[in-house]
Design a protein around this motif. Structure first.
Motif, short mmCIF file in Angstrom:
data_model
loop_
_atom_site.label_atom_id
_atom_site.label_comp_id
_atom_site.label_asym_id
_atom_site.label_seq_id
_atom_site.Cartn_x
_atom_site.Cartn_y
_atom_site.Cartn_z
N ARG A 164 -15.79 -3.99 -7.50
CA ARG A 164 -15.51 -4.83 -8.66
C ARG A 164 -16.30 -3.23 -9.41
NH1 ARG A 164 -20.63 -8.64 -11.08
NH2 ARG A 164 -21.74 -6.68 -11.60
N GLN A 222 -18.59 -11.87 -9.41
CA GLN A 222 -18.48 -12.87 -10.74
C GLN A 222 -19.65 -13.50 -11.28
OE1 GLN A 222 -15.22 -13.79 -11.43
NE2 GLN A 222 -14.26 -12.63 -10.19
N THR A 254 -15.96 -12.17 -24.35
CA THR A 254 -16.22 -11.54 -23.05
C THR A 254 -15.85 -9.83 -22.88
OG1 THR A 254 -13.68 -11.63 -23.21
CG2 THR A 254 -14.70 -13.83 -22.35
N SER A 295 -13.46 -7.31 -20.34
CA SER A 295 -12.34 -7.29 -18.62
C SER A 295 -13.30 -6.48 -18.10
CB SER A 295 -11.51 -7.05 -19.84
OG SER A 295 -10.77 -7.81 -20.77
N GLU A 315 -12.78 -4.40 -13.95
CA GLU A 315 -11.23 -4.36 -12.96
C GLU A 315 -11.72 -5.03 -11.71
OE1 GLU A 315 -6.88 -1.53 -11.65
OE2 GLU A 315 -9.13 -1.02 -13.24
N TYR A 316 -10.95 -4.96 -10.90
CA TYR A 316 -11.50 -5.63 -9.35
C TYR A 316 -10.18 -4.87 -8.36
CZ TYR A 316 -14.94 -8.99 -10.59
OH TYR A 316 -16.06 -9.88 -11.08
N ASP A 344 -1.88 -15.05 -7.01
CA ASP A 344 -1.59 -15.07 -8.15
C ASP A 344 -0.54 -15.09 -9.19
OD1 ASP A 344 -2.27 -12.51 -8.71
OD2 ASP A 344 -3.91 -13.17 -9.27
N ARG A 384 -6.72 -6.26 -10.70
CA ARG A 384 -6.41 -7.42 -10.92
C ARG A 384 -8.02 -7.65 -12.11
NH1 ARG A 384 -2.64 -7.90 -8.98
NH2 ARG A 384 -1.44 -9.62 -8.00
N THR A 385 -7.84 -7.64 -13.35
CA THR A 385 -8.48 -7.29 -14.45
C THR A 385 -9.42 -9.02 -14.51
OG1 THR A 385 -7.79 -5.50 -15.75
CG2 THR A 385 -8.72 -7.05 -16.65
N ARG A 386 -10.63 -9.57 -14.45
CA ARG A 386 -11.02 -10.63 -15.17
C ARG A 386 -12.03 -10.32 -15.99
NH1 ARG A 386 -11.89 -11.58 -7.87
NH2 ARG A 386 -9.74 -11.58 -7.82
N SER A 387 -12.22 -11.50 -16.91
CA SER A 387 -12.48 -12.00 -18.08
C SER A 387 -14.72 -12.39 -17.29
CB SER A 387 -12.41 -12.15 -19.23
OG SER A 387 -11.24 -12.09 -19.55
N HIS A 388 -15.52 -11.23 -17.92
CA HIS A 388 -16.42 -11.69 -17.70
C HIS A 388 -17.70 -12.01 -19.33
CE1 HIS A 388 -17.74 -10.57 -13.29
NE2 HIS A 388 -16.59 -10.67 -14.06
#
Length: 258
Positions: free
Chosen positions: A67, A168, A188, A190, A192-193, A201, A227-231
């Motif tokens: 992460r 997460q 939120t 953004s 990156e992982y 996916d 991958r980009t995920r929202s936190h």
């Protein structure tokens, strides 16, 4: 899959990428070879005097999810070797380079970056050995170069059932970037992982990187998925807040809730 969490941050880091002598770039995230070497140093795995290399094959079952809390910025270091007739550069065949032996090279580093890494493996005995060693490493630990020591002890959480899920929930070692004046507040962040297994996916194709160590100081390729995920923005640091203080608040609340 069980495992543990690492947190890697320092004023300077370097995660070497394939290079020529005069240009040494850095990857933008910790490589598999560097993470394996970090754990090998903690465990005290020594080099074979005959080959000059260490056997790190016992760490091959470990998987890594990175992460990127703070990507940092790439900085260049200009270096020279040699520069006088009596200080020319040694060569492999013996002796020194003839004539003006000055060599110029550029070394690239990451400044002010922070990474949280989920290390996972079905072999709980192996992960427990690694976490014990990280608490009392045999050899000094560093982030890519010997002068780049970690700002905090790398081991963050030991022996957890699902380290990827913990990524997460764990606070981010970054401050939240506020929305531009006049825009709606952003709730939120953004993040990156870098994944070493296919997330299935339908997202972007993987990238091939040459960072998997083999015996004899050799490396082979592997696929990684970005991958980009929202936190939630509340997982970021508050203004002026230190990372350790943020962790203390998080774990205190978690212990109280349980």
């Amino acid at each position: 899959m069980p495992g543990f969490l690492l947190h890697l941050t320092a004023p300077w880091q370097a995660w070497p990428a394939p290079a020529l002598f005069n240009t040494r770039p850095t990857m933008r995230f910790p490589t598999r070879s560097a993470l394996t070497g970090l754990l090998g140093a903690a465990l005290g795995i020594r080099r074979n005097p005959a080959t000059g290399t260490a056997d790190l094959s016992e760490l091959q079952p470990l998987g890594y999810t990175v992460r990127i809390d703070r990507p940092g910025s790439q900085r260049r270091d200009f270096q020279t070797v040699g520069g006088a007739d009596d200080q020319t550069v040694p060569i492999a065949e013996g002796g020194t380079r003839s004539g003006n032996g000055t060599l110029i090279s550029e070394r690239w580093y990451l400044a002010d970056a922070a990474f949280t890494v989920a290390v996972r493996c079905d072999d709980t005995a192996l992960t427990q050995r690694c976490t014990r060693a990280l608490r009392a490493p045999v050899f000094p630990l560093y982030l890519g170069r010997r002068g780049f020591v970690p700002s905090y002890p790398p081991l963050l959480l030991a022996t957890i059932d699902d380290p990827q899920e913990a990524l997460q929930q764990l606070p981010l070692n970054r401050h939240h970037t506020p929305a531009p004046l006049g825009d709606d507040p952003q709730d939120t962040a953004s993040v990156e992982y870098i994944l070493d297994t296919d997330p299935h996916d339908g997202g972007p194709h993987p990238t091939r990187v040459k960072d998997t160590p083999l015996p004899g100081r050799l490396f082979t390729h592997r696929d990684v998925w970005a991958r980009t995920r929202s936190h939630p923005a509340r997982q970021c640091l508050e203004p002026g807040q230190d990372w350790l203080d943020r962790l203390d608040t998080y774990f205190t609340k978690k212990a109280t809730a349980s």
